[in-house]
Design an enzyme around this catalytic site. Structure first.
Site, PDB file in Angstrom:
ATOM      1  N   ASP A   1       8.334  25.350  26.490  1.00 59.86           N
ATOM      2  CA  ASP A   1       7.792  26.574  27.436  1.00 59.86           C
ATOM      3  C   ASP A   1       9.201  27.397  27.559  1.00 59.86           C
ATOM      4  O   ASP A   1       9.227  28.615  27.506  1.00 59.86           O
ATOM      5  CB  ASP A   1       7.667  26.138  28.751  1.00 59.86           C
ATOM      6  CG  ASP A   1       5.977  25.423  28.678  1.00 59.86           C
ATOM      7  OD1 ASP A   1       5.493  25.393  27.892  1.00 59.86           O
ATOM      8  OD2 ASP A   1       5.919  24.695  30.047  1.00 59.86           O
TER       9      ASP A   1
ATOM     10  N   ASN B   1       8.155  20.754  20.162  1.00 56.85           N
ATOM     11  CA  ASN B   1       7.590  20.120  21.544  1.00 56.85           C
ATOM     12  C   ASN B   1       7.569  18.728  21.357  1.00 56.85           C
ATOM     13  O   ASN B   1       8.094  17.663  22.232  1.00 56.85           O
ATOM     14  CB  ASN B   1       6.058  20.371  21.492  1.00 56.85           C
ATOM     15  CG  ASN B   1       5.801  21.718  22.229  1.00 56.85           C
ATOM     16  OD1 ASN B   1       6.469  22.186  23.264  1.00 56.85           O
ATOM     17  ND2 ASN B   1       4.740  22.484  21.868  1.00 56.85           N
TER      18      ASN B   1
ATOM     19  N   ASP C   1       4.997  34.796  15.100  1.00 48.51           N
ATOM     20  CA  ASP C   1       4.544  33.262  15.154  1.00 48.51           C
ATOM     21  C   ASP C   1       5.703  32.508  14.994  1.00 48.51           C
ATOM     22  O   ASP C   1       6.479  32.469  14.220  1.00 48.51           O
ATOM     23  CB  ASP C   1       3.741  32.987  14.047  1.00 48.51           C
ATOM     24  CG  ASP C   1       2.709  31.730  14.245  1.00 48.51           C
ATOM     25  OD1 ASP C   1       1.830  31.718  14.981  1.00 48.51           O
ATOM     26  OD2 ASP C   1       3.280  30.690  13.860  1.00 48.51           O
TER      27      ASP C   1
ATOM     28  N   ASP D   1       1.711  29.822  20.576  1.00 47.07           N
ATOM     29  CA  ASP D   1       3.249  30.224  20.024  1.00 47.07           C
ATOM     30  C   ASP D   1       2.991  31.386  19.371  1.00 47.07           C
ATOM     31  O   ASP D   1       3.633  31.829  18.424  1.00 47.07           O
ATOM     32  CB  ASP D   1       4.034  29.096  19.242  1.00 47.07           C
ATOM     33  CG  ASP D   1       3.074  28.938  18.026  1.00 47.07           C
ATOM     34  OD1 ASP D   1       1.775  28.971  17.921  1.00 47.07           O
ATOM     35  OD2 ASP D   1       3.597  28.292  16.941  1.00 47.07           O
TER      36      ASP D   1
END
Length: 337
Positions: A225, A216, A208, A251
């Site tokens: 991305d 982000n 994770d 994620d």
């Protein structure tokens, strides 16, 4: 009795239609038989020794295999090849369509006719041979066309199968990272028993990304991305050819492995941690730090995937609780390392 339309066949007559001279000769040697509608005179595959002449009514020849049927009417003959070769396997079913009168010529009677009237019989045989050859050529052409159609069909099926395989691969692949997605993982699990290696255990790592929302928010989704693809490469790099690296969504990644034991499972987790820590993203200098948290478990055979996932997820939760950027591998049902 047969109707007489003259001593010779007309130019428009069927090649299977007897001339008056031939008809008179065959009538003397043949025995008569009446058959009812639907009666089967012979079946495909049977051995025959008789030729048939329709005196009245109609007979259908059923060839099967997609070939068209043929209708035989008055003054026409069929099954003649058995007279020339002694016996022959029937290539069609012969079925009376209406109340039908037949003249049946046996092989011995035909031999006597040949001795008594060689000129008439020879003319009949030449015409019969020409018709049989033409029929065989038509059959060969038809089979060639059917073969060509079959090849086209097979080619279409191969293309369809290729497209289907491609579609299935796309359905089971994560579009962003190219890793297996959750659906692909479940498909693998269904066939896992077919791919197990001896002297191995199953190991699961859940990976994770730490603080991905901040990445982000700070850098934008395009960079987010890019980070996800980089993490995917590290998970892929830690997998062998028999392992399944997977993006479960968002994620969260998974790596299902066949390993020799917990020690190897820990080594794979260490490899992923080190690889992620070494990542650098041009344009952000040293300001963009990317780390991951990993939870792992050795999976018990015969236990459902949900249990495996729960064990590894519990270890992942504990890693997150310590601030991330590390791993914990439980021993079996979520035990601490």
């Amino acid at each position: 009795m047969f109707s007489d339309s003259g001593a010779k066949m007309t130019s428009g007559a069927s090649p299977r239609q007897l001339s008056s001279e031939e008809l008179a000769l065959f009538a003397q040697a043949a025995r008569f038989r009446e058959v009812a509608p639907g009666e089967v005179l012979f079946r495909r595959g049977e051995l025959g020794r008789s030729m048939f002449i329709v005196e009245s009514g109609q007979v259908r020849l059923e060839f099967g295999d997609g070939l068209p049927d043929k209708l035989i009417g008055p003054r026409e003959f069929f099954g003649e090849l058995v007279l020339f070769v002694g016996s022959h396997t029937r290539v069609a079913n012969a079925v009376a369509l209406t109340p039908t009168g037949l003249r049946i010529v046996e092989h011995d009677a035909f031999e006597r006719m040949l001795e008594a009237e060689p000129r008439v019989v020879a003319r009949f045989m030449r015409r019969s041979f020409a018709y049989l050859v033409a029929s065989e050529q038509q059959l060969i052409q038809g089979l060639r066309r059917r073969n060509e159609d079959l090849m086209v069909t097979l080619d279409s099926l191969r293309q369809t199968r290729t497209r289907l395989t491609t579609a299935e691969r796309l359905v089971q692949t994560d579009e962003l990272t190219g890793l297996c997605n959750r659906r692909g993982l479940y498909t693998y699990l269904e066939r896992l028993h077919e791919q197990r290696l001896p002297d191995t255990v199953l190991g699961l790592l859940l990976v994770d990304l730490d603080r991905f929302k901040q990445i982000n928010d700070r850098c934008g989704h395009v960079v987010g991305d890019q980070v996800l693809r980089a993490i995917a490469e590290e998970v892929q790099g830690a997998a062998s050819s028999i392992d399944v690296p997977c993006r479960l969504g968002g994620d969260e990644f998974a790596l299902l492995m066949q390993v020799t034991g917990e020690e190897e499972l820990r080594a794979r987790a260490t490899q992923i941690i080190a690889g992620v820590n070494a990542l650098r993203f041009p344009g952000f200098g040293s300001g963009l730090e990317v780390t991951v948290s990993i939870g792992g478990s050795v999976c018990e055979d015969g236990v459902d995937w949900a249990v495996w996932y729960s064990d590894a997820d519990s270890a992942l939760y504990r890693t997150k609780g310590r601030g991330g950027d590390g791993y914990e591998v439980g021993n079996g049902r979520g035990a601490a390392p």
